[in-house]
Each structure stands twice: as structure tokens, then as C-alpha cells.
Enzyme design. Sequence first.
Site, PDB file in Angstrom:
ATOM      1  N   ASN A 135      -2.161 -10.888   8.116  1.00  0.00           N
ATOM      2  CA  ASN A 135      -3.111  -9.815   8.364  1.00  0.00           C
ATOM      3  C   ASN A 135      -4.519 -10.226   7.945  1.00  0.00           C
ATOM      4  OD1 ASN A 135      -3.793  -6.903   8.896  1.00  0.00           O
ATOM      5  ND2 ASN A 135      -4.454  -7.054   6.768  1.00  0.00           N
ATOM      6  N   GLU A 136      -5.455 -10.065   8.843  1.00  0.00           N
ATOM      7  CA  GLU A 136      -6.888 -10.251   8.565  1.00  0.00           C
ATOM      8  C   GLU A 136      -7.183 -11.449   7.663  1.00  0.00           C
ATOM      9  OE1 GLU A 136      -8.463  -6.551   7.123  1.00  0.00           O
ATOM     10  OE2 GLU A 136      -8.271  -5.601   9.085  1.00  0.00           O
ATOM     11  N   GLN A 183       0.803  -1.224   0.000  1.00  0.00           N
ATOM     12  CA  GLN A 183       0.000   0.000   0.000  1.00  0.00           C
ATOM     13  C   GLN A 183       0.836   1.274   0.000  1.00  0.00           C
ATOM     14  OE1 GLN A 183      -2.620  -1.841   3.272  1.00  0.00           O
ATOM     15  NE2 GLN A 183      -4.052  -0.507   2.203  1.00  0.00           N
ATOM     16  N   HIS A 217       0.463  -9.496   4.235  1.00  0.00           N
ATOM     17  CA  HIS A 217      -0.606  -8.492   4.283  1.00  0.00           C
ATOM     18  C   HIS A 217      -1.296  -8.456   2.913  1.00  0.00           C
ATOM     19  CE1 HIS A 217      -2.153  -4.753   6.504  1.00  0.00           C
ATOM     20  NE2 HIS A 217      -2.848  -4.824   5.387  1.00  0.00           N
TER      21      HIS A 217
HETATM   22  C1  FCB Z   1      -7.838  -3.188   6.674  1.00  0.00           C
HETATM   23  C2  FCB Z   1      -6.546  -3.597   5.986  1.00  0.00           C
HETATM   24  C3  FCB Z   1      -5.656  -2.452   5.629  1.00  0.00           C
HETATM   25  C4  FCB Z   1      -6.419  -1.248   5.153  1.00  0.00           C
HETATM   26  C5  FCB Z   1      -7.562  -0.922   6.083  1.00  0.00           C
HETATM   27  C6  FCB Z   1      -8.362   0.292   5.694  1.00  0.00           C
HETATM   28  O1  FCB Z   1      -8.802  -4.165   6.481  1.00  0.00           O
HETATM   29  O2  FCB Z   1      -5.817  -4.474   6.791  1.00  0.00           O
HETATM   30  O3  FCB Z   1      -4.726  -2.890   4.684  1.00  0.00           O
HETATM   31  O4  FCB Z   1      -6.828  -1.437   3.860  1.00  0.00           O
HETATM   32  O5  FCB Z   1      -8.409  -2.027   6.195  1.00  0.00           O
END
Ligand code: FCB
Length: 405
Positions: A153-154, A18, A109
Amino acid sequence: MIKFPSNFFWGAATSAYQVEGGNRNSDWWPWEKETGKVCSGEACRHYELYEQDFDLAKSLGHNAHRLSVEWSRVEPEEGQFSSKELEHYINVILALKKRGIEPVVTLHHFTNPIWFSRSGGWEDRRSVARFLRYCDYVVRALSPHVRYWITINEPTIFFSHAYLFGFWPPQARSFWRARAVHDNLIAAHVEVYRRIHRIYKAAGLLRPAVSLSQHVSAVVACRPDVRNNIAARLRDYWYNVELLDAVMRQKSMDFIGLNYYSRNLVDVTSWRMSSLMMETCQKGHHPVKRNSLGWDIYPEGLYQVLLKLKRYDLPVMITENGICTSDDNLRWEFLSGHLKNIHLAMGAGVKVTGYLYWSLLDNFEWDKGFTPRFGLINVDYATYQRTARPSAAQFARVSTTGVLE
Ligand code: FCB
């Protein structure tokens, strides 16, 4: 007046793809070109400008920073590792340490190397061994300088956006494919968790703290009728809890990395699975302010979520929380509102160890491109000039004193 503990981590988060720019070996790059939807291009040129960005973070009172390593840089072809790129990340970490900023390092990520995606991606069981091999390489090199690791990440957002809803590459829309990815991500996390601990132990290093960043939203039934209540329960389990429970069962979390943004206001009009899982209130009930992407601003939800996490009996680090807006006063309202709720939750016994705002800089917001502005620092994409916003200075007052007026 609210006071936070003196050892609290204050900072912001970013992710490689990003902010860095030029990530040509990542699967997002060809996808952007093929779909023509968005173009990450040079992003924020953070790959070259990281020293300047960390100077700013330091001047804003940050003592922690979350960043990610871009797998496709470190392993551009299967099994071929780039010592030059590894060196780059070592320098990035050292640049943080030199400024007294604690690095929190994410290994995955959302983005993958092109070779990985083309040979089955996360649907393929070999993904677990492939990811582990890359993590092993990175962790061995960075371990003397890093204590806090986020493996993935997520994961829930990743598999649902890329394999269930078809928003992100590879744009699949399949429950079963998403399920395979879900299982492989969990296995990968557990393997990497164990490997990191083994590496630190063998090297005689201080015990690391390893987690993943879990996206949790506050699921609220709009009208508390039977169908909405059932849908809310299902969603909370499916999106927030299931994966966390799975990794907890395998004792692979030293703390909880929590990403919190918004409320999910459940209002379903049918018993169809898609309604139960996705439909939200479109009638403007329980109105709240929104960010520029239309997400509800719901700080009390962070309190609710933190209290739910209490049952895991682990420290929690807020690894993301933030707002995209063109109204910087609203950013501060958002930030301070969430900090108050964190403090309340701490008073109720939740051990929160830090707060990392998303994001340090405006950046490439995936399929939404550069329009959403999440940064504490404004980025002028024509000149790459950085300018800290007033909210960044307000946040700095909290991070330097631990006090929220
Ligand atoms: C989250 C992501 C991050 C960014 C935010 C706004 O879900 O982890 O990369 O995009 O949202």
C-alpha cells in the site's frame, strides 16, 4: 443521471492495523508506547467483530472489500509462521465470499513485524527476500479464494513518511535512507508480483490480478509562475509517477490500484529543495472545502489523475478515496462528487473497474489517532457499537443500482 457498468466493484477498504486491535507484534505498537503520541489499543475490535462488519457491508450493497493481512500476526518471529493466524485470515476471506463480497487483499499496509524493523527493516536489502517469504506463505493459503492482490500500500507515502519526513516509525529524516527503502519496495513488489503469478499457474488457478496501491494527488500550481511550475512538475514526478513508471517498466502491474484524496496546491517561496518538494499555498488562494485534517476536497483532481494514468493502458481500481469529517452531508457531497468525476473519466476512455471508499469503519488514523472519522459506519469507541451513517445508505443506493442521481 449517471450509470455505471453492472460488473463494477463497489465497496470499502480497511487495513489490519487500523481496525483489528491488539497488534502487539507490529513495529507501530512499541513506537506508540515510546512516543506516547497515539495508542491503537483495541482499534475497532474488527479482529473479533469482522462477521458483524461484513454483514453491515453486505447490507450496504457492497460487492467488494479491501482488507490487509497483518504480517506481524502471521510471522511474529523471523521464519516462524503462525498457522492459527493464517487460519484467521482464511476465515475472514471466506466470510466475505459467503456474503458475495469480492476480497481485495493487501499484503503490506504500512506496518512491519518488530523483528523485521529491528533487523534493518526496509533499508536492508534482505527485506526483499523476507517479505517474499511471508507473501509466499500467505498467497499459497489464500490463492483458492482470492483473485485481487495489492502487494504494497502506498509505497511512496510509506517511505516518505517513515524515512524522509520522520513522521512515522522509524522516524528517519534522510534522503538516502528513504531512497534505499524506495528501491527495496520496488524490488519487493516485482518479486511478489512474479511469485503470485507463479503460484497461481502451478496450481492451475485462474490468472490473478496483482497491483500495488499508488497514492496520487492532484498537483496544481497556485500561481503559474516559473518556480511553481517547476515545483509542480518535480512533485508530480517524485510523488506520483516515478515509482509507477519503475514497476511498469518491469511489467509487474495487472491493473492500477489508485488511492486519491486531495489536491497539492503548489506555492513555493524559495528555490530550496524542501520548498520545491513540500511548500503549499498558505494564503487561502483557490479556496475549496476541506476535510477535518485540513486536506482540500478536490473531486475534479480525480478526473485529472485518471486521465494521466490513461497512458499506462491498464484498468484502474480506486482502492481508496474518502473523507474524514464530522459533517456527514459533506461526506456524501465528497463521495458523489468523486463518483461523477470517475464516470467522466470513464467516458473519456479510462477503464475504471471499481470504487472502494476509505473506509468501511471509523478507525485508527496512524499518527492522528482516532479523531479523524473516515467511516461510512460510525464506531463508538466506548462500546464498539457500529452505526451506519446516512451517507452509507446514499452510497448503497448507487452500489445496488449502479445509478447516481
Ligand atoms: C491513506 C492510507 C490509509 C488511510 C488513509 C486516510 O494514505 O493508505 O491507511 O490512513 O490514507
